[in-house]
Scaffold this motif. Structure first.
Motif, short mmCIF file in Angstrom:
data_model
loop_
_atom_site.label_atom_id
_atom_site.label_comp_id
_atom_site.label_asym_id
_atom_site.label_seq_id
_atom_site.Cartn_x
_atom_site.Cartn_y
_atom_site.Cartn_z
N ARG A 119 -9.58 8.02 3.17
CA ARG A 119 -9.00 9.35 3.44
C ARG A 119 -9.21 9.72 4.90
N ALA A 150 -4.41 12.51 4.63
CA ALA A 150 -3.83 11.20 4.35
C ALA A 150 -4.74 10.44 3.41
N LEU A 151 -4.14 9.69 2.52
CA LEU A 151 -4.89 8.91 1.54
C LEU A 151 -4.17 7.58 1.33
N VAL A 152 -4.92 6.50 1.33
CA VAL A 152 -4.39 5.19 0.95
C VAL A 152 -5.32 4.60 -0.10
N ARG A 153 -4.73 4.09 -1.17
CA ARG A 153 -5.48 3.40 -2.22
C ARG A 153 -5.29 1.91 -2.01
N TRP A 173 0.86 -1.18 0.00
CA TRP A 173 0.00 0.00 0.00
C TRP A 173 0.90 1.22 0.00
N HIS A 174 0.46 2.24 -0.70
CA HIS A 174 1.16 3.52 -0.68
C HIS A 174 0.26 4.53 0.01
N VAL A 175 0.77 5.14 1.05
CA VAL A 175 0.03 6.16 1.78
C VAL A 175 0.59 7.52 1.38
N GLU A 176 -0.30 8.44 1.05
CA GLU A 176 0.11 9.79 0.70
C GLU A 176 -0.29 10.74 1.82
N LEU A 177 0.60 11.64 2.15
CA LEU A 177 0.32 12.70 3.13
C LEU A 177 0.60 14.04 2.48
N GLU A 178 -0.34 14.96 2.62
CA GLU A 178 -0.15 16.32 2.12
C GLU A 178 -0.43 17.28 3.26
N GLU A 238 -10.49 4.02 -1.93
CA GLU A 238 -9.61 4.98 -1.32
C GLU A 238 -10.13 5.30 0.07
#
Length: 91
Positions: A36, A25-28, A8-13, A34
Motif C-alpha cells: 500500500r 494505492a494498493l497492489v495484491r 497484477w491489479h493496482v487499485e487507486l482510491e 499487499e
C-alpha cells in the motif's frame, strides 16, 4: 524456455475536498502480500478547482511511492535469499 503470464491489479482510491486530494494505492501480489502507498495534492488558492488534476497528481505520487515500496520489498527478498547485502536497486 517456458513463459508464464502474471498479472497484477493496482487499485487507486481518492478522497477529495475543495483544497486537497488524497490517493491510496494498493497492489495484491501473487504470493498474497499487499503493498500500500499514499499520495496527496493540495490546490493553491489562486488555481481553479480542477479535481481531475488533483487526482492525477495525488495518484502519481501514490504510484511512485508504491514503486519504491516494491523495489524495497524486492531488495529485502534478494538479501534474504542470498544471505548477503545486495546492491541498491535503482529506478
Amino acid at each position: 524456455m517456458l513463459h508464464t503470464a502474471v498479472g497484477w491489479h493496482v487499485e487507486l482510491e481518492f478522497m477529495e475536498d475543495d483544497q486537497h486530494t488524497r490517493a491510496a494505492a494498493l497492489v495484491r501480489l501473487p504470493d498474497g502480500t499487499e503493498v500500500r502507498a499514499h499520495g496527496h495534492a493540495t490546490r493553491h488558492q489562486i488555481d481553479s478547482n480542477q479535481p481531475r488534476v488533483g487526482e492525477e497528481i495525488a495518484g502519481a505520487r501514490a504510484l511512485n511511492e508504491l514503486a519504491m515500496e516494491l523495489l524495497s520489498k524486492a531488495h529485502d527478498e534478494i538479501d534474504a535469499a542470498s544471505g548477503r547485502t545486495s546492491h541498491t536497486i535503482n529506478v
